[in-house]
Enzyme design. Structure first.
Site: not given
Length: 400
Positions: A118, A206
């Site tokens: 992530y 993101e």
């Protein structure tokens, strides 16, 4: 402003961020042709909506079927996936039960994944520094990771006086446990993200998941980008990517009148002048046991036309069971507000409770206009009184 995944990747690619090959499709045949141009032998068909959780979502016409991200091994499977997605309503945990219609697909080449991570870059408002957040738990919601495995999250903040330096990138790569060539690729990846964030006036980038391939290349397998609306005047390429079909129709209408409007899930419509006062109004409604249906700031210099439009937008929401108007007149005059309220209420045949609290410039004129309107308007002496009255009125209407 949000953009679709394929648009975000297009922007990031210009800065050297590695992404899988892919093309956007607007029809089934587009999807098949896109797959034909890709190396294969695996293809990924991804629904393009402004919401996360697409892979874990479901389509309303087939709740038990596959979600909005599908791995295909043949062109026939690509066609079948496209036929199953186009024009259908995809429901994810971010869309709510209403879901969103799929009008675009992104067809990408399959890649060999060694590990998923992530990565996000955003402004930490506590420090006013851009901050990287990375985790070895890629492909999962970062909120879930933060709650269950906070030790697996690494934050690295960038001092704006120095900007992103190579040691920042190395710290991120070391924190993820990357080795050798993957570490070098990650360094380039992180530096490119930082440059893209600054030059594109982004508010968040993101990448979930960020992957390492079998060739030790770090790539963005997914991308979510959001941009500062106030900077779009100097970001023409980004502004041209705006997909109005993804926006709430009420928010689009509000934009025409330069109104700050955000739709929420409650049942009490709010019309306020000033962002801070609007936030306080929503807070006190919740304190009194109610739920705001929207944030709406009409601004300090609104005229009768703007106020009328704002009132109509609030009442166009079928969830609204009552309206609270909270105005402190400074530049904005209370009588102008009152005229707009009366005009809009008569035009739409007001059928829900309306509580109005006015204070400030021309307040007596405003109150006189409201009292002489013939409308069942409930006056309030202050904000606390107004919130209590609108919550009570909406709860009473439910019982009735």
């Amino acid at each position: 402003m949000n953009v679709h995944e394929y648009q975000g990747k297009e922007l990031l690619k210009d800065y050297g961020v590695a992404i899988p090959d892919g093309l956007v499709a607007f029809h089934v045949e587009d999807a098949v042709r896109a797959a034909e141009t890709l190396p294969g032998p695996l293809y990924v068909v991804k629904a393009q909506i402004h919401a996360g959780g697409r892979g874990a979502g479901y389509f309303k016409n087939n709740p038990e079927g596959k979600g909005g991200v599908r791995l295909c091994k043949t062109l026939d499977e690509v066609r079948n996936a496209a036929e199953a997605m186009f024009g259908q309503i995809l429901v994810t945990k971010q869309t709510g039960e209403s879901g969103k219609e799929v009008q675009r697909l992104y067809i990408t080449d399959g890649v060999d994944i060694e590990k998923e991570y992530y990565c996000s870059l955003l402004l930490d408002r506590a420090t006013s520094w851009l901050t990287f957040i990375v985790s070895t738990e890629g492909g999962m919601d970062i909120e879930e990771v933060a709650e269950n495995h906070p030790e697996k999250i690494l934050k690295v903040s960038i001092d704006p006086a120095t900007g992103m330096q190579s040691y920042h990138a190395r710290r991120l790569a070391f924190g993820l446990g990357l080795k050798k060539e993957a570490m070098k690729s990650a360094g380039r990846f992180f530096m490119a993200l930082y440059k893209a964030f600054n030059e594109l006036d982004a508010s968040i980038i993101e990448i979930n998941p960020m992957i390492v391939t079998d060739q030790n290349e770090v790539m963005a397998l997914d991308a979510k980008l959001n941009f500062d609306d106030s900077a779009l005047y100097r970001q023409k390429k980004v502004a041209d990517m705006h997909d109005e079909t993804e926006d709430d129709p009420k928010e689009l209408e509000a934009h025409k009148y330069d109104l700050s409007y955000v739709s929420l899930d409650g049942n009490i419509g709010c019309m306020v002048n000033g962002a801070g006062l609007a936030m306080a109004t929503m807070d006190i409604i919740k304190l009194c046991g109610g739920e705001p249906a929207n944030f709406l700031d009409v601004g300090g210099g609104a005229d009768k036309e703007k106020v009328t439009a704002a009132f109509k937008i609030i009442l166009s929401d079928p969830k609204v069971e009552g309206v609270l108007v909270n105005i402190f007149g400074g530049i904005m005059k209370c009588d102008i507000i009152a005229e707009g309220i009366v005009a809009a209420a008569k035009d739409v045949s007001l059928s829900v409770p309306l509580v109005v609290r006015l204070a400030g410039t021309n307040v007596e004129k405003g109150k006189e206009i409201l009292s002489n309107s013939g409308l069942p308007i409930i006056p309030a002496s202050d904000l606390g009184d107004a919130a209590e009255k609108i919550v009570a009125a909406t709860q009473h209407s439910k019982v009735a």
